[in-house]
Design an enzyme around this catalytic site. Structure first.
Site, PDB file in Angstrom:
ATOM      1  N   LYS A  14      96.818 -14.523  13.223  1.00  0.00           N
ATOM      2  CA  LYS A  14      97.311 -15.590  14.103  1.00  0.00           C
ATOM      3  C   LYS A  14      98.254 -15.042  15.171  1.00  0.00           C
ATOM      4  O   LYS A  14      98.120 -15.348  16.349  1.00  0.00           O
ATOM      5  CB  LYS A  14      98.059 -16.661  13.286  1.00  0.00           C
ATOM      6  CG  LYS A  14      97.243 -17.335  12.225  1.00  0.00           C
ATOM      7  CD  LYS A  14      98.032 -18.454  11.550  1.00  0.00           C
ATOM      8  CE  LYS A  14      99.294 -18.016  10.839  1.00  0.00           C
ATOM      9  NZ  LYS A  14      99.077 -17.162   9.663  1.00  0.00           N
ATOM     10  N   ARG A  89     102.765 -25.792   8.087  1.00  0.00           N
ATOM     11  CA  ARG A  89     102.361 -25.045   6.896  1.00  0.00           C
ATOM     12  C   ARG A  89     102.102 -25.972   5.712  1.00  0.00           C
ATOM     13  O   ARG A  89     101.722 -25.512   4.654  1.00  0.00           O
ATOM     14  CB  ARG A  89     103.483 -24.094   6.466  1.00  0.00           C
ATOM     15  CG  ARG A  89     103.559 -22.734   7.178  1.00  0.00           C
ATOM     16  CD  ARG A  89     102.840 -21.655   6.596  1.00  0.00           C
ATOM     17  NE  ARG A  89     103.286 -20.317   6.386  1.00  0.00           N
ATOM     18  CZ  ARG A  89     103.581 -19.372   7.260  1.00  0.00           C
ATOM     19  NH1 ARG A  89     103.647 -19.608   8.528  1.00  0.00           N
ATOM     20  NH2 ARG A  89     103.815 -18.147   6.864  1.00  0.00           N
ATOM     21  N   ARG A 171     102.578 -15.119  -1.296  1.00  0.00           N
ATOM     22  CA  ARG A 171     102.348 -15.786   0.001  1.00  0.00           C
ATOM     23  C   ARG A 171     100.945 -16.374   0.081  1.00  0.00           C
ATOM     24  O   ARG A 171     100.745 -17.478   0.593  1.00  0.00           O
ATOM     25  CB  ARG A 171     102.567 -14.794   1.151  1.00  0.00           C
ATOM     26  CG  ARG A 171     104.041 -14.436   1.322  1.00  0.00           C
ATOM     27  CD  ARG A 171     104.212 -13.216   2.197  1.00  0.00           C
ATOM     28  NE  ARG A 171     103.855 -13.441   3.581  1.00  0.00           N
ATOM     29  CZ  ARG A 171     103.523 -12.473   4.425  1.00  0.00           C
ATOM     30  NH1 ARG A 171     103.480 -11.219   4.007  1.00  0.00           N
ATOM     31  NH2 ARG A 171     103.231 -12.752   5.666  1.00  0.00           N
TER      32      ARG A 171
HETATM   33  P1  AMP Z   1     104.913 -15.672   8.972  1.00  0.00           P
HETATM   34  O1  AMP Z   1     105.514 -14.699   9.924  1.00  0.00           O
HETATM   35  O2  AMP Z   1     104.273 -16.843   9.635  1.00  0.00           O
HETATM   36  O3  AMP Z   1     104.027 -15.024   7.953  1.00  0.00           O
HETATM   37  O4  AMP Z   1     106.134 -16.297   8.145  1.00  0.00           O
HETATM   38  C1  AMP Z   1     106.984 -15.483   7.367  1.00  0.00           C
HETATM   39  C2  AMP Z   1     107.750 -16.360   6.413  1.00  0.00           C
HETATM   40  O5  AMP Z   1     108.556 -17.287   7.128  1.00  0.00           O
HETATM   41  C3  AMP Z   1     106.909 -17.204   5.492  1.00  0.00           C
HETATM   42  O6  AMP Z   1     106.470 -16.506   4.355  1.00  0.00           O
HETATM   43  C4  AMP Z   1     107.880 -18.314   5.142  1.00  0.00           C
HETATM   44  O7  AMP Z   1     108.836 -17.870   4.214  1.00  0.00           O
HETATM   45  C5  AMP Z   1     108.595 -18.527   6.462  1.00  0.00           C
HETATM   46  N1  AMP Z   1     107.907 -19.530   7.296  1.00  0.00           N
HETATM   47  C6  AMP Z   1     107.220 -19.303   8.443  1.00  0.00           C
HETATM   48  N2  AMP Z   1     106.721 -20.438   8.935  1.00  0.00           N
HETATM   49  C7  AMP Z   1     107.079 -21.410   8.074  1.00  0.00           C
HETATM   50  C8  AMP Z   1     106.858 -22.807   8.028  1.00  0.00           C
HETATM   51  N3  AMP Z   1     106.152 -23.449   8.960  1.00  0.00           N
HETATM   52  N4  AMP Z   1     107.391 -23.501   6.993  1.00  0.00           N
HETATM   53  C9  AMP Z   1     108.112 -22.884   6.053  1.00  0.00           C
HETATM   54  N5  AMP Z   1     108.354 -21.567   6.031  1.00  0.00           N
HETATM   55  C10 AMP Z   1     107.861 -20.827   7.037  1.00  0.00           C
END
Ligand code: AMP
Length: 325
Positions: A14, A89, A171
């Protein structure tokens, strides 16, 4: 104007693809993960709250994330659209987003689902390395052997804490349980477009782009898959592994739509042929039977006639004999 959500499991690409769309169309990538990491890096109160949750691979509370997204979307550069990456999410976040976008008069154009097999996700996440200076993302599997620095600025690459193998599983599990239902949610709303997320970066981008730009078609019907000849970067994975482990909905090995259609047609054709030949065979049998039926009847009638003749003859000769007497 481009108002889209990029949906997909961690490691589905993404972020990378959002950056490409941003560069080409000038609409900002709004990544909830980046916003949170930034808050953690700056040591804000919110960042301190989020840090441990993120390192455990869990979702940060909806209020915190929604606050960050609301602030970000209110900035002038988002007035002409946005590419949401990693948000929403879960269903509650999707509903909050809907309300927020209604408030600011910017309804979603589409939700693009990047479809990637679980085995590929694991490989991508575990091998991901990032440049702390320029943010370029690398993968150890595609880097020259022994390389540990950024090819652009030489900075030593680092691994995200939540990309450690023990957190990756968590995750993916969280994605499956909390985020996956959004596929159904947006599909029901007619906004979902599924894009095959494996293969060359450029090919994925082109598929994503055409899905993002498709107008007029019922979005829910759009499925952009790679051509059969597209090179595969993913390791060979058995169908069982693909078994839509959680993340993917269609195997990357699935043929392109046209091919699949053809295959389907062929199959259907075969099926048809099968039923046709069965029908033919049946009709043949029926014909034979129907042909045999009158013949039998004829024979029966002829037999009856013959019997009647014999009886007649016999009674005739009996009468004759009686007359002679
Ligand atoms: P990402 O970079 O999108 O993989 O996000 C890294 C981490 O940030 C995730 O594993 C969550 O802990 C947190 N996170 C990111 N986006 C969200 C979201 N929309 N809602 C809750 N936690 C989030």
């Amino acid at each position: 104007m481009m108002r889209i959500v990029l949906l997909g499991a961690p490691g589905s690409g993404k972020g990378t693809q959002a950056q490409r769309l941003q560069a080409k169309y000038g609409v900002p990538q709004v990544s909830s993960g980046d916003l949170l990491r930034d808050a953690v890096a700056r040591g804000t109160e919110l960042g301190l709250k989020a840090k441990a949750v993120m390192e455990a691979g869990q979702l940060v509370s909806d209020d915190i994330v929604l606050g960050l997204i609301r602030d970000r979307l209110s900035r002038p550069d988002a007035a002409n659209g946005f590419i949401l990456d990693g948000f929403p999410r879960n269903i509650d976040q999707a509903n909050s987003l809907n309300a927020l976008l209604q408030d600011i008069g910017q309804p979603l154009d589409a939700v693009l689902l990047l479809d990637v097999r679980n085995a590929t996700l694991m490989e991508r996440l575990a091998g991901r390395r990032i440049c702390p200076k320029c943010g370029t993302v690398y993968n150890v599997h595609s880097m020259p052997p022994g390389a540990t620095g950024c090819s652009k600025d030489g900075a030593e690459l680092y691994q995200r804490l939540d990309d450690k193998e023990e957190v990756i599983g968590k995750r993916l599990e969280v994605y499956e349980r909390q985020t996956r239902p959004l596929v159904e949610h947006y599909s029901t709303l007619g906004l979902l477009r599924t894009v095959e997320g494996e293969g060359e970066l450029e090919d994925v981008f082109q598929r994503l782009e055409s899905a993002a730009l498709t107008r007029g078609a019922a979005a829910g019907q759009v499925k952009v898959r790679k051509q059969k000849s597209a090179p595969k970067t993913a390791p060979a994975v058995t169908k069982a592994a693909v078994k839509r482990t959680p993340t993917a909905t269609k195997p990357a090995t699935a043929p392109a739509p046209s091919t699949r259609k053809k295959a389907g047609k062929k199959k259907a054709g075969k099926k048809k042929l099968g039923s046709v030949s069965r029908a033919k065979a049946k009709s043949k049998t029926t014909t034979k039977k129907s042909q045999r039926a009158p013949a039998k009847k004829k024979a029966k009638v002829a037999k009856k006639k013959a019997v009647r003749k014999v009886v007649k003859k016999a009674s005739g000769s009996r009468r004759k004999a009686a007359r002679k007497k």
